[in-house]
Motif scaffolding. Sequence first.
Motif, mmCIF file in Angstrom:
data_model
loop_
_atom_site.group_PDB
_atom_site.id
_atom_site.type_symbol
_atom_site.label_atom_id
_atom_site.label_comp_id
_atom_site.label_asym_id
_atom_site.label_seq_id
_atom_site.Cartn_x
_atom_site.Cartn_y
_atom_site.Cartn_z
ATOM 1 N N GLY A 1 0.783 -1.231 0.000
ATOM 2 C CA GLY A 1 0.000 0.000 0.000
ATOM 3 C C GLY A 1 0.812 1.276 0.000
ATOM 4 O O GLY A 1 0.250 2.375 -0.063
ATOM 5 N N VAL A 2 2.134 1.169 0.061
ATOM 6 C CA VAL A 2 2.999 2.352 0.058
ATOM 7 C C VAL A 2 3.583 2.528 -1.342
ATOM 8 O O VAL A 2 4.248 1.629 -1.870
ATOM 9 N N THR A 3 3.322 3.682 -1.954
ATOM 10 C CA THR A 3 3.817 3.960 -3.296
ATOM 11 C C THR A 3 5.290 4.320 -3.240
ATOM 12 O O THR A 3 5.676 5.275 -2.559
ATOM 13 N N VAL A 4 6.124 3.564 -3.938
ATOM 14 C CA VAL A 4 7.560 3.852 -3.962
ATOM 15 C C VAL A 4 8.010 4.394 -5.317
ATOM 16 O O VAL A 4 9.076 5.005 -5.407
ATOM 17 N N LEU A 5 7.210 4.163 -6.357
ATOM 18 C CA LEU A 5 7.444 4.773 -7.664
ATOM 19 C C LEU A 5 6.114 5.264 -8.203
ATOM 20 O O LEU A 5 5.117 4.528 -8.166
ATOM 21 N N ASP A 6 6.099 6.478 -8.721
ATOM 22 C CA ASP A 6 4.853 7.067 -9.205
ATOM 23 C C ASP A 6 5.093 7.695 -10.577
ATOM 24 O O ASP A 6 5.662 8.786 -10.694
ATOM 25 N N SER A 7 4.704 6.963 -11.621
ATOM 26 C CA SER A 7 4.761 7.459 -13.005
ATOM 27 C C SER A 7 6.158 7.934 -13.404
ATOM 28 O O SER A 7 6.344 9.044 -13.907
ATOM 29 N N VAL A 8 7.151 7.086 -13.187
ATOM 30 C CA VAL A 8 8.531 7.432 -13.533
ATOM 31 C C VAL A 8 8.812 7.043 -14.976
ATOM 32 O O VAL A 8 8.422 5.972 -15.440
ATOM 33 N N GLU B 1 9.143 9.998 -7.386
ATOM 34 C CA GLU B 1 8.732 10.721 -8.583
ATOM 35 C C GLU B 1 9.939 11.289 -9.313
ATOM 36 O O GLU B 1 10.967 11.593 -8.694
ATOM 37 N N CYS B 2 9.799 11.443 -10.618
ATOM 38 C CA CYS B 2 10.842 12.061 -11.426
ATOM 39 C C CYS B 2 10.672 13.576 -11.368
ATOM 40 O O CYS B 2 9.642 14.106 -11.795
ATOM 41 N N VAL B 3 11.664 14.266 -10.809
ATOM 42 C CA VAL B 3 11.556 15.722 -10.670
ATOM 43 C C VAL B 3 12.355 16.456 -11.730
ATOM 44 O O VAL B 3 12.160 17.653 -11.933
ATOM 45 N N SER B 4 13.262 15.745 -12.419
ATOM 46 C CA SER B 4 14.092 16.410 -13.411
ATOM 47 C C SER B 4 14.769 15.375 -14.280
ATOM 48 O O SER B 4 15.163 14.310 -13.804
ATOM 49 N N SER B 5 14.906 15.678 -15.571
ATOM 50 C CA SER B 5 15.677 14.827 -16.477
ATOM 51 C C SER B 5 16.150 15.693 -17.628
ATOM 52 O O SER B 5 15.333 16.341 -18.305
ATOM 53 N N GLY B 6 17.467 15.723 -17.831
ATOM 54 C CA GLY B 6 17.991 16.559 -18.896
ATOM 55 C C GLY B 6 19.488 16.452 -19.011
ATOM 56 O O GLY B 6 20.136 15.678 -18.290
ATOM 57 N N PRO B 7 20.082 17.214 -19.930
ATOM 58 C CA PRO B 7 21.529 17.140 -20.157
ATOM 59 C C PRO B 7 22.329 17.489 -18.906
ATOM 60 O O PRO B 7 22.007 18.450 -18.196
ATOM 61 N N ALA B 8 23.375 16.716 -18.671
ATOM 62 C CA ALA B 8 24.237 16.975 -17.513
ATOM 63 C C ALA B 8 24.894 18.344 -17.622
ATOM 64 O O ALA B 8 25.142 19.012 -16.605
ATOM 65 N N ALA B 9 25.168 18.790 -18.844
ATOM 66 C CA ALA B 9 25.850 20.068 -19.049
ATOM 67 C C ALA B 9 25.036 21.259 -18.562
ATOM 68 O O ALA B 9 25.581 22.346 -18.355
ATOM 69 N N GLU B 10 23.731 21.062 -18.374
ATOM 70 C CA GLU B 10 22.873 22.171 -17.939
ATOM 71 C C GLU B 10 22.759 22.264 -16.421
ATOM 72 O O GLU B 10 22.028 23.105 -15.894
#
Length: 511
Positions: free
Chosen positions: A27-34, A229-238
């Motif tokens: 009942g505990v959400t550990v991943l949510d729409s990743v 949850e996924c809070v950010s995804s993008g180029p490492a250079a940024e």
Amino acid sequence: MSEHEAHNAPAAEPILRAAGVSKSFFGVTVLDSVGIELMPGSVHGLVGENGAGKSTFMKILAGVHERDRGEIIFAGEPVTFSHPVQAMHAGLATVFQEFNLLPARSVAQNVYLGREPRRAGLVNQRKMVSDTRQLLLELGITFIDPTASVSSLTVAEQQIVEIAKALSYDAKVISMDEPTAALADHEVELLYGIIRRLQARGVAILYVSHRLKEIFDLCDTITVLKDGECVSSGPAAELDTAELVRKMVGRSIESFFPDPIAGTTTGEVRLAVSRGGNSFVDAVDLELRAGEIVGISGLQGSGRTELVEAIFGVAPFERGTVELDGEAVVLRSPRAAVQAGIALITEDRKAQGLTLGQSVLDNALLVVRGVFPRRTPAVRETIPGVLSALEVNYQGADQEVQFLSGGNQQKVVLAKWLATNPRVVLLDEPTRGIDVGAKIAVYQLMRQLAHAGVAILMISSELPEIIGMSDRILVMHDGRIVAKLPAGASEERVLSAATGTVSTIMEGTQA
């Protein structure tokens, strides 16, 4: 465009795309729409605090757990893996921290376990050894004998065997979980080279690490998870370190390494070692004062751990003298050291710091019960307050420690030693393998202990940590202290002393 740039240019289509992946336990959400996309020949960093969901996501990709919702597209096809062997055969391999190798068998036997090449119905040993040697050569490895027993290999070499095994399945994606956690510095460089070779083959790497330097050194893209949850995804250079830390912990951090608490003063000498030596260290002179943090730097094998173990009575000094608060003491055992007011937080919390099958409360009381049994009832009453002050995230005092995150396990180790009310605290790699938020909590605790007059001796392999937290820095080489540097000394000066490329440096009169 250079050959290197051309090779690492983004491909038109990802080799792996996950979207909307969700998972709950009891009942505990550990991943949510990743979601995540891995491009061929890229290194994709996956970061977040302990408990953010990184391990669960990796285990779903590996077929250890089945997702509740979402989809995974691998090599253009929807996939669902119900067992790690399925994922491996499909070309999606995972190298976990706990290696899946049989120690008594050879390297070649482990690489081709269950898939041994056969001739006339019998295992073709010659071909298996030859094929394994070729796989190792493709990784640039010539020093591992395919016929050697896995039990004879170092941790780094066993990791290479796991990677070779992944290549034997023609892996298109290799996930790596904290791959440098148990490696020495020169072994980390070796892993970097192997990763570059895998990239050159077009293999996509999903790289999970708490070491942010490695993330920026290796990764093209960084995905940040927080609270499932996924809070950010993008180029490492940024991104830079400060911004990445802010995304991971969810708040701005003015200073990664907190300044001393106002009013902290350096007092009298708490611990003094004069000409201390044994089979591992020699001619050690040091003074550790109340209210200060002294860092010990040095390469693997320099004698850092052996020094604190000598002080703590694990492998006692055989020559020289030790004084505590001006009185000569003979510390022939860890029990004697604890009774004298010394605490040692060891490098390996799981093997040496905790009893994983026991509760949080039992672990927090381990030392007091063993050394000061009469204090146990009184200390038991204070433990909830200590755990609260350390911000341990746990379900209750009866919860088994093995189910806590690495950062929370480390806090329980600290609580165990704080319960003894120590005068001197020896810290051996206190933040190894824990997330950024937990590291900051450890640093803040160190500042609080120093403010209360505790003397702290800290070993760390991370130079920013040594420089950021130390009031003075000792550098060891070949079992001796070869440099005594002030706070804020440069990384170059510390490294020069650690590698033995400069003469002994002694700045000031204090050790």
